[in-house]
Design a protein around this motif. Sequence first.
Motif, PDB file in Angstrom:
ATOM      1  N   ASP A  67       0.812  -1.216   0.000  1.00 31.42           N
ATOM      2  CA  ASP A  67       0.000   0.000   0.000  1.00 31.42           C
ATOM      3  C   ASP A  67       0.850   1.274   0.000  1.00 31.42           C
ATOM      4  N   VAL A  68       2.062   1.209   0.537  1.00 36.77           N
ATOM      5  CA  VAL A  68       2.896   2.418   0.606  1.00 36.77           C
ATOM      6  C   VAL A  68       3.918   2.486  -0.517  1.00 36.77           C
ATOM      7  N   LEU A  69       4.036   1.441  -1.304  1.00 38.17           N
ATOM      8  CA  LEU A  69       4.978   1.456  -2.425  1.00 38.17           C
ATOM      9  C   LEU A  69       4.276   1.960  -3.680  1.00 38.17           C
ATOM     10  N   PRO A  70       4.955   2.817  -4.454  1.00 37.41           N
ATOM     11  CA  PRO A  70       4.350   3.258  -5.716  1.00 37.41           C
ATOM     12  C   PRO A  70       4.429   2.136  -6.751  1.00 37.41           C
ATOM     13  N   THR A  71       3.295   1.794  -7.337  1.00 35.34           N
ATOM     14  CA  THR A  71       3.282   0.747  -8.375  1.00 35.34           C
ATOM     15  C   THR A  71       2.636   1.290  -9.639  1.00 35.34           C
ATOM     16  N   PHE A  72       3.086   0.781 -10.755  1.00 38.54           N
ATOM     17  CA  PHE A  72       2.541   1.176 -12.065  1.00 38.54           C
ATOM     18  C   PHE A  72       2.263  -0.088 -12.849  1.00 38.54           C
ATOM     19  N   PRO A  73       1.095  -0.348 -13.283  1.00 41.88           N
ATOM     20  CA  PRO A  73      -0.152   0.392 -13.028  1.00 41.88           C
ATOM     21  C   PRO A  73      -0.636   0.179 -11.589  1.00 41.88           C
ATOM     22  N   GLU A  74      -1.599   0.987 -11.199  1.00 38.01           N
ATOM     23  CA  GLU A  74      -2.089   0.977  -9.815  1.00 38.01           C
ATOM     24  C   GLU A  74      -2.668  -0.365  -9.399  1.00 38.01           C
ATOM     25  N   ASP A  75      -3.315  -1.083 -10.306  1.00 40.98           N
ATOM     26  CA  ASP A  75      -3.992  -2.325  -9.933  1.00 40.98           C
ATOM     27  C   ASP A  75      -3.077  -3.554  -9.966  1.00 40.98           C
ATOM     28  N   ALA A  76      -1.797  -3.364 -10.322  1.00 37.37           N
ATOM     29  CA  ALA A  76      -0.878  -4.501 -10.372  1.00 37.37           C
ATOM     30  C   ALA A  76      -0.504  -4.913  -8.951  1.00 37.37           C
ATOM     31  N   LYS A  77      -0.681  -6.187  -8.654  1.00 33.71           N
ATOM     32  CA  LYS A  77      -0.297  -6.701  -7.336  1.00 33.71           C
ATOM     33  C   LYS A  77       1.033  -7.420  -7.466  1.00 33.71           C
ATOM     34  N   LEU A  78       2.018  -6.923  -6.720  1.00 32.86           N
ATOM     35  CA  LEU A  78       3.338  -7.534  -6.758  1.00 32.86           C
ATOM     36  C   LEU A  78       3.334  -8.840  -5.953  1.00 32.86           C
ATOM     37  N   THR A  79       4.160  -9.786  -6.375  1.00 35.89           N
ATOM     38  CA  THR A  79       4.312 -11.012  -5.594  1.00 35.89           C
ATOM     39  C   THR A  79       5.074 -10.682  -4.316  1.00 35.89           C
ATOM     40  N   LYS A  80       5.180 -11.644  -3.429  1.00 35.02           N
ATOM     41  CA  LYS A  80       5.891 -11.415  -2.164  1.00 35.02           C
ATOM     42  C   LYS A  80       7.339 -11.025  -2.413  1.00 35.02           C
ATOM     43  N   ILE A  81       8.023 -11.788  -3.239  1.00 36.04           N
ATOM     44  CA  ILE A  81       9.437 -11.503  -3.483  1.00 36.04           C
ATOM     45  C   ILE A  81       9.600 -10.197  -4.253  1.00 36.04           C
ATOM     46  N   GLU A  82       8.704  -9.922  -5.194  1.00 35.19           N
ATOM     47  CA  GLU A  82       8.752  -8.652  -5.926  1.00 35.19           C
ATOM     48  C   GLU A  82       8.537  -7.473  -4.965  1.00 35.19           C
ATOM     49  N   THR A  83       7.626  -7.644  -4.016  1.00 39.23           N
ATOM     50  CA  THR A  83       7.358  -6.589  -3.034  1.00 39.23           C
ATOM     51  C   THR A  83       8.600  -6.296  -2.206  1.00 39.23           C
ATOM     52  N   LEU A  84       9.257  -7.349  -1.732  1.00 43.55           N
ATOM     53  CA  LEU A  84      10.457  -7.160  -0.909  1.00 43.55           C
ATOM     54  C   LEU A  84      11.595  -6.541  -1.708  1.00 43.55           C
ATOM     55  N   ARG A  85      11.792  -7.013  -2.925  1.00 44.04           N
ATOM     56  CA  ARG A  85      12.867  -6.456  -3.759  1.00 44.04           C
ATOM     57  C   ARG A  85      12.592  -5.006  -4.118  1.00 44.04           C
ATOM     58  N   PHE A  86      11.331  -4.722  -4.470  1.00 41.01           N
ATOM     59  CA  PHE A  86      10.970  -3.354  -4.827  1.00 41.01           C
ATOM     60  C   PHE A  86      11.133  -2.424  -3.626  1.00 41.01           C
ATOM     61  N   ALA A  87      10.712  -2.871  -2.434  1.00 37.45           N
ATOM     62  CA  ALA A  87      10.843  -2.056  -1.230  1.00 37.45           C
ATOM     63  C   ALA A  87      12.317  -1.782  -0.939  1.00 37.45           C
ATOM     64  N   HIS A  88      13.155  -2.791  -1.085  1.00 36.17           N
ATOM     65  CA  HIS A  88      14.593  -2.621  -0.870  1.00 36.17           C
ATOM     66  C   HIS A  88      15.161  -1.585  -1.836  1.00 36.17           C
ATOM     67  N   ASN A  89      14.849  -1.722  -3.113  1.00 39.14           N
ATOM     68  CA  ASN A  89      15.357  -0.797  -4.127  1.00 39.14           C
ATOM     69  C   ASN A  89      14.797   0.613  -3.938  1.00 39.14           C
ATOM     70  N   TYR A  90      13.541   0.697  -3.544  1.00 41.85           N
ATOM     71  CA  TYR A  90      12.898   1.990  -3.325  1.00 41.85           C
ATOM     72  C   TYR A  90      13.550   2.722  -2.151  1.00 41.85           C
ATOM     73  N   ILE A  91      13.781   2.009  -1.075  1.00 42.19           N
ATOM     74  CA  ILE A  91      14.445   2.609   0.095  1.00 42.19           C
ATOM     75  C   ILE A  91      15.862   3.040  -0.272  1.00 42.19           C
ATOM     76  N   TRP A  92      16.562   2.218  -1.033  1.00 41.41           N
ATOM     77  CA  TRP A  92      17.912   2.576  -1.469  1.00 41.41           C
ATOM     78  C   TRP A  92      17.879   3.859  -2.318  1.00 41.41           C
ATOM     79  N   ALA A  93      16.917   3.922  -3.264  1.00 40.48           N
ATOM     80  CA  ALA A  93      16.817   5.101  -4.139  1.00 40.48           C
ATOM     81  C   ALA A  93      16.489   6.350  -3.329  1.00 40.48           C
ATOM     82  N   LEU A  94      15.594   6.251  -2.354  1.00 39.17           N
ATOM     83  CA  LEU A  94      15.270   7.395  -1.516  1.00 39.17           C
ATOM     84  C   LEU A  94      16.487   7.839  -0.697  1.00 39.17           C
TER      85      LEU A  94
END
Length: 101
Positions: A67-94
């Motif tokens: 819910d707090v990660l930006p996703t494109f498109p909005e209705d795409a649901k990331l898998t568990k591993i995709e969510t963790l990897r994306f969160a890691h990369n997002y935090i690194w980018a920030l």
Amino acid sequence: EELRTAPSAPGCRGLKRRAAGRNRGAPRTVRTAETAQRIKRNRRLKANNRERNRMHNLNAALDALRDVLPTFPEDAKLTKIETLRFAHNYIWALTETLRLA
């Protein structure tokens, strides 16, 4: 009877008396095969419930993270591993953005 020293844990009273070769405590109930199966099944059911609750909590946490990660498109649901990897990369980018600013 032989004397044995008790472990030096808090609350221990020192020496214990034990009868050699005999159990002088309360009589033990004999487990029948049916009783053993019932106990085993009960333990398995409890373990299954703990695991189910653990997975529900993990999935709820991942949903909150999605819910707090930006996703494109909005209705795409990331898998568990995709969510963790994306969160890691997002935090690194920030972090890099803050470091360079």
